[in-house]
Motif scaffolding. Structure first.
Motif, PDB file in Angstrom:
ATOM      1  N   LEU A 154     -27.640  -2.086  27.880  1.00 36.97           N
ATOM      2  CA  LEU A 154     -26.601  -2.051  28.902  1.00 36.97           C
ATOM      3  C   LEU A 154     -26.169  -3.462  29.290  1.00 36.97           C
ATOM      4  CD1 LEU A 154     -28.248   0.635  31.226  1.00 36.97           C
ATOM      5  CD2 LEU A 154     -26.534   1.019  29.436  1.00 36.97           C
ATOM      6  N   VAL A 155     -24.878  -3.622  29.563  1.00 40.36           N
ATOM      7  CA  VAL A 155     -24.332  -4.913  29.990  1.00 40.36           C
ATOM      8  C   VAL A 155     -23.609  -4.709  31.321  1.00 40.36           C
ATOM      9  CG1 VAL A 155     -22.694  -6.750  29.489  1.00 40.36           C
ATOM     10  CG2 VAL A 155     -24.071  -5.773  27.644  1.00 40.36           C
ATOM     11  N   ARG A 156     -24.058  -5.444  32.343  1.00 35.64           N
ATOM     12  CA  ARG A 156     -23.370  -5.410  33.642  1.00 35.64           C
ATOM     13  C   ARG A 156     -22.418  -6.609  33.760  1.00 35.64           C
ATOM     14  NH1 ARG A 156     -23.970  -3.217  38.944  1.00 35.64           N
ATOM     15  NH2 ARG A 156     -22.076  -3.861  40.019  1.00 35.64           N
ATOM     16  N   ASN A 157     -22.944  -7.790  33.553  1.00 37.28           N
ATOM     17  CA  ASN A 157     -22.135  -9.005  33.531  1.00 37.28           C
ATOM     18  C   ASN A 157     -22.164  -9.578  32.116  1.00 37.28           C
ATOM     19  OD1 ASN A 157     -21.363  -9.405  36.421  1.00 37.28           O
ATOM     20  ND2 ASN A 157     -23.587  -9.432  36.680  1.00 37.28           N
ATOM     21  N   GLY A 158     -21.002  -9.780  31.559  1.00 33.66           N
ATOM     22  CA  GLY A 158     -20.922 -10.272  30.190  1.00 33.66           C
ATOM     23  C   GLY A 158     -19.760  -9.604  29.488  1.00 33.66           C
ATOM     24  N   GLY A 159     -19.838  -9.536  28.186  1.00 34.52           N
ATOM     25  CA  GLY A 159     -18.741  -8.924  27.451  1.00 34.52           C
ATOM     26  C   GLY A 159     -18.943  -8.986  25.955  1.00 34.52           C
ATOM     27  N   ALA A 160     -17.835  -8.829  25.230  1.00 33.56           N
ATOM     28  CA  ALA A 160     -17.911  -8.767  23.774  1.00 33.56           C
ATOM     29  C   ALA A 160     -16.667  -9.369  23.149  1.00 33.56           C
ATOM     30  CB  ALA A 160     -18.071  -7.330  23.310  1.00 33.56           C
ATOM     31  N   THR A 161     -16.845  -9.846  21.920  1.00 35.39           N
ATOM     32  CA  THR A 161     -15.735 -10.338  21.106  1.00 35.39           C
ATOM     33  C   THR A 161     -15.752  -9.589  19.783  1.00 35.39           C
ATOM     34  OG1 THR A 161     -15.883 -12.550  22.074  1.00 35.39           O
ATOM     35  CG2 THR A 161     -14.699 -12.344  19.990  1.00 35.39           C
ATOM     36  N   ALA A 162     -14.602  -9.066  19.389  1.00 35.02           N
ATOM     37  CA  ALA A 162     -14.485  -8.355  18.119  1.00 35.02           C
ATOM     38  C   ALA A 162     -13.327  -8.926  17.326  1.00 35.02           C
ATOM     39  CB  ALA A 162     -14.264  -6.866  18.366  1.00 35.02           C
ATOM     40  N   ARG A 163     -13.473  -8.938  16.002  1.00 36.72           N
ATOM     41  CA  ARG A 163     -12.342  -9.266  15.141  1.00 36.72           C
ATOM     42  C   ARG A 163     -11.906  -7.976  14.476  1.00 36.72           C
ATOM     43  NH1 ARG A 163     -11.009 -13.359  10.184  1.00 36.72           N
ATOM     44  NH2 ARG A 163     -12.280 -11.908   8.958  1.00 36.72           N
ATOM     45  N   LEU A 164     -10.621  -7.674  14.561  1.00 39.52           N
ATOM     46  CA  LEU A 164     -10.119  -6.399  14.066  1.00 39.52           C
ATOM     47  C   LEU A 164      -8.841  -6.581  13.268  1.00 39.52           C
ATOM     48  CD1 LEU A 164      -7.487  -5.193  15.934  1.00 39.52           C
ATOM     49  CD2 LEU A 164      -9.269  -5.304  17.650  1.00 39.52           C
ATOM     50  N   GLN A 165      -8.618  -5.623  12.409  1.00 40.92           N
ATOM     51  CA  GLN A 165      -7.389  -5.566  11.618  1.00 40.92           C
ATOM     52  C   GLN A 165      -6.898  -4.126  11.618  1.00 40.92           C
ATOM     53  OE1 GLN A 165      -5.910  -6.017   6.986  1.00 40.92           O
ATOM     54  NE2 GLN A 165      -7.627  -7.257   7.665  1.00 40.92           N
ATOM     55  N   ILE A 166      -5.680  -3.927  12.100  1.00 43.96           N
ATOM     56  CA  ILE A 166      -5.076  -2.606  12.037  1.00 43.96           C
ATOM     57  C   ILE A 166      -4.332  -2.496  10.712  1.00 43.96           C
ATOM     58  CG2 ILE A 166      -3.452  -1.006  13.100  1.00 43.96           C
ATOM     59  CD1 ILE A 166      -3.987  -2.353  15.774  1.00 43.96           C
ATOM     60  N   VAL A 167      -4.721  -1.520   9.908  1.00 36.70           N
ATOM     61  CA  VAL A 167      -4.156  -1.368   8.571  1.00 36.70           C
ATOM     62  C   VAL A 167      -2.942  -0.451   8.568  1.00 36.70           C
ATOM     63  CG1 VAL A 167      -4.626  -0.649   6.194  1.00 36.70           C
ATOM     64  CG2 VAL A 167      -6.412  -1.790   7.531  1.00 36.70           C
TER      65      VAL A 167
ATOM     66  N   LYS B  56       2.811  -3.520  19.529  1.00 33.54           N
ATOM     67  CA  LYS B  56       3.749  -4.224  20.397  1.00 33.54           C
ATOM     68  C   LYS B  56       3.201  -4.519  21.786  1.00 33.54           C
ATOM     69  CE  LYS B  56       7.827  -2.287  18.101  1.00 33.54           C
ATOM     70  NZ  LYS B  56       9.092  -1.524  18.286  1.00 33.54           N
ATOM     71  N   ASP B  57       2.004  -4.023  22.086  1.00 31.92           N
ATOM     72  CA  ASP B  57       1.460  -4.274  23.411  1.00 31.92           C
ATOM     73  C   ASP B  57      -0.055  -4.232  23.404  1.00 31.92           C
ATOM     74  OD1 ASP B  57       0.802  -1.594  23.191  1.00 31.92           O
ATOM     75  OD2 ASP B  57       2.109  -0.913  24.798  1.00 31.92           O
ATOM     76  N   ILE B  58      -0.640  -4.617  24.516  1.00 28.13           N
ATOM     77  CA  ILE B  58      -2.081  -4.541  24.726  1.00 28.13           C
ATOM     78  C   ILE B  58      -2.283  -3.947  26.112  1.00 28.13           C
ATOM     79  CG2 ILE B  58      -2.136  -6.936  25.552  1.00 28.13           C
ATOM     80  CD1 ILE B  58      -5.003  -7.116  24.465  1.00 28.13           C
ATOM     81  N   VAL B  59      -3.205  -3.002  26.239  1.00 29.76           N
ATOM     82  CA  VAL B  59      -3.369  -2.314  27.513  1.00 29.76           C
ATOM     83  C   VAL B  59      -4.834  -2.289  27.943  1.00 29.76           C
ATOM     84  CG1 VAL B  59      -1.375  -0.837  27.051  1.00 29.76           C
ATOM     85  CG2 VAL B  59      -3.664  -0.006  26.517  1.00 29.76           C
ATOM     86  N   LEU B  60      -5.024  -2.258  29.241  1.00 27.62           N
ATOM     87  CA  LEU B  60      -6.319  -2.028  29.871  1.00 27.62           C
ATOM     88  C   LEU B  60      -6.273  -0.620  30.456  1.00 27.62           C
ATOM     89  CD1 LEU B  60      -9.082  -2.860  31.219  1.00 27.62           C
ATOM     90  CD2 LEU B  60      -7.702  -3.759  33.116  1.00 27.62           C
ATOM     91  N   TYR B  61      -7.278   0.191  30.162  1.00 29.17           N
ATOM     92  CA  TYR B  61      -7.285   1.567  30.657  1.00 29.17           C
ATOM     93  C   TYR B  61      -8.693   1.971  31.078  1.00 29.17           C
ATOM     94  CZ  TYR B  61      -9.238   2.727  26.073  1.00 29.17           C
ATOM     95  OH  TYR B  61     -10.038   2.778  24.959  1.00 29.17           O
ATOM     96  N   GLU B  62      -8.779   3.079  31.785  1.00 29.75           N
ATOM     97  CA  GLU B  62     -10.072   3.636  32.143  1.00 29.75           C
ATOM     98  C   GLU B  62     -10.094   5.122  31.834  1.00 29.75           C
ATOM     99  OE1 GLU B  62     -11.137   3.748  36.262  1.00 29.75           O
ATOM    100  OE2 GLU B  62      -9.094   4.213  36.923  1.00 29.75           O
TER     101      GLU B  62
ATOM    102  N   ALA C 250       1.071  -7.768  17.353  1.00 34.07           N
ATOM    103  CA  ALA C 250      -0.151  -7.662  16.557  1.00 34.07           C
ATOM    104  C   ALA C 250       0.207  -7.036  15.213  1.00 34.07           C
ATOM    105  CB  ALA C 250      -1.199  -6.820  17.288  1.00 34.07           C
ATOM    106  N   PRO C 251       0.708  -7.831  14.269  1.00 33.03           N
ATOM    107  CA  PRO C 251       1.165  -7.297  12.983  1.00 33.03           C
ATOM    108  C   PRO C 251       0.053  -6.567  12.225  1.00 33.03           C
ATOM    109  CG  PRO C 251       1.872  -9.572  13.286  1.00 33.03           C
ATOM    110  CD  PRO C 251       0.887  -9.285  14.368  1.00 33.03           C
ATOM    111  N   LEU C 252       0.461  -5.576  11.449  1.00 35.43           N
ATOM    112  CA  LEU C 252      -0.469  -4.852  10.594  1.00 35.43           C
ATOM    113  C   LEU C 252      -1.066  -5.778   9.530  1.00 35.43           C
ATOM    114  CD1 LEU C 252       1.533  -1.567   9.903  1.00 35.43           C
ATOM    115  CD2 LEU C 252      -0.468  -1.790  11.384  1.00 35.43           C
ATOM    116  N   LYS C 253      -2.271  -5.440   9.088  1.00 30.17           N
ATOM    117  CA  LYS C 253      -2.939  -6.094   7.964  1.00 30.17           C
ATOM    118  C   LYS C 253      -3.157  -7.584   8.194  1.00 30.17           C
ATOM    119  CE  LYS C 253      -1.297  -2.627   4.689  1.00 30.17           C
ATOM    120  NZ  LYS C 253      -0.611  -2.345   3.410  1.00 30.17           N
ATOM    121  N   GLN C 254      -3.348  -7.936   9.456  1.00 35.88           N
ATOM    122  CA  GLN C 254      -3.744  -9.292   9.810  1.00 35.88           C
ATOM    123  C   GLN C 254      -4.943  -9.219  10.748  1.00 35.88           C
ATOM    124  OE1 GLN C 254      -0.611 -11.843  11.284  1.00 35.88           O
ATOM    125  NE2 GLN C 254       0.868 -11.112   9.772  1.00 35.88           N
ATOM    126  N   TRP C 255      -5.841 -10.207  10.620  1.00 40.22           N
ATOM    127  CA  TRP C 255      -7.022 -10.221  11.476  1.00 40.22           C
ATOM    128  C   TRP C 255      -6.668 -10.802  12.838  1.00 40.22           C
ATOM    129  CZ3 TRP C 255     -11.056  -7.424  10.349  1.00 40.22           C
ATOM    130  CH2 TRP C 255     -11.370  -7.161   9.015  1.00 40.22           C
TER     131      TRP C 255
END
Length: 295
Positions: free
Chosen positions: A171-184, A212-218, A234-239
């Motif tokens: 479990l993480v209360r304070n902190g976070g994460a970094t991910a590298r992603l590619q939408i194909v 075309k956008d980035i969202v924060l949701y719950e 966030a173009p397709l096929k790019q990291w």
């Protein structure tokens, strides 16, 4: 003996159709990212693809089918592509396992994938599908050159369904994460990203990257609510690199190293939880880097 020959024969007939299209509509090698792409992208113009889960086959049976396709039916798969396709098909043979959630605080860590992980899901990860009873499995896959390893859902979901991969290292209360992603690719609502504060499929937060956008949701009580949105390319096929940090109840997001100030928010109900990855609907997305920072 007759039954085994019959099974192999029907399987060969299916794969013959799949791989025959690869001979006529084969993309440039640089476009082939994985066994999933060899299996999927080259053949959808000819017919519907067979579902590898519809009839379970062992790794040995899939190997025999692919060998026959290459030797006797003209399929032009090189050694790396052959292995990539085989690992993809064999991924569906992953045995079911009981979920045992780790309740202790997580430690900072980086994801380390090896070629031996291909076709498997590492023990510290749990895959779930929000919005569906059917599990969309995730596994480690490799590109057709055997150089890049990544985590990805093995097939697309339906509209309104969200394949989720939870990091079950704590479990993480304070902190976070970094991910590298590619939408194909994706035909419906395209999106992929990071989840945090995960307590259950009915309670978590997320950052979704679209085209075309980035969202924060719950998600609370199983209901999704938009908290903030910002325009984004966030173009397709790019990291791309996505980072989320939470201190107390304050969340901050960065995309490709740049802060996304419009998503900075206070989350009064946030109490920590697990981190993870997710995709949306039939979005095909790859994740090849994962780092957790626990404060």
């Amino acid at each position: 003996m007759r039954n085994s020959v019959k099974i192999l024969g029907s399987a060969m007939a299916i794969m013959a159709g799949v791989l025959a299209c690869a001979l006529t509509e084969r993309p440039a090698r640089a476009q082939v990212l994985s066994g999933f792409d060899v299996f999927r992208t080259n053949c959808t113009g000819c017919h519907d693809l067979p579902d590898p889960e519809e009839k379970k086959r062992t790794r040995k049976e899939w190997d025999e089918i692919l060998v026959d396709m290459v030797k006797n039916r003209g399929a032009s798969l090189d050694k790396n592509e052959f292995t990539a396709v085989l690992n993809y098909l064999d991924s569906f043979n992953r045995p079911k396992r009981e979920i045992s959630w780790v309740e202790s605080p997580a430690k900072s860590r980086k994801l380390a994938l090896t070629p031996a992980d291909a076709g498997k899901l590492p023990a510290e990860w749990v895959d779930l599908t929000v919005g569906a009873d059917e599990l969309i499995p995730w596994a480690v896959q490799a590109d057709s050159a055997g150089k890049t390893l990544y985590l990805s859902p093995l097939k697309g979901a339906s509209e309104g369904q969200f394949p989720v991969l939870v990091d079950n290292s704590g479990l993480v209360r304070n902190g976070g994460a970094t991910a590298r992603l590619q939408i194909v690719s994706g035909k419906g609502a395209v999106g992929a990203g990071v989840i945090f504060g995960f307590k259950s499929p009915q309670s978590y937060y997320g950052i979704r990257v679209g085209l075309k956008d980035i969202v924060l949701y719950e998600v609370q009580g199983g209901q999704r609510a938009l908290l903030a949105r910002a325009p984004l390319a966030a173009p397709l096929k790019q990291w791309h690199t996505l980072k989320v940090d939470v201190t107390g109840t304050a969340v901050k997001v960065a995309f490709n190293g740049q802060p996304v100030a419009a998503l900075d928010r206070s989350l009064p109900a946030y109490q920590g939880g697990r981190l993870g990855l997710n995709t949306q609907g039939d979005t095909v997305a790859l994740f090849d880097r994962w780092e957790v920072v626990a404060q």
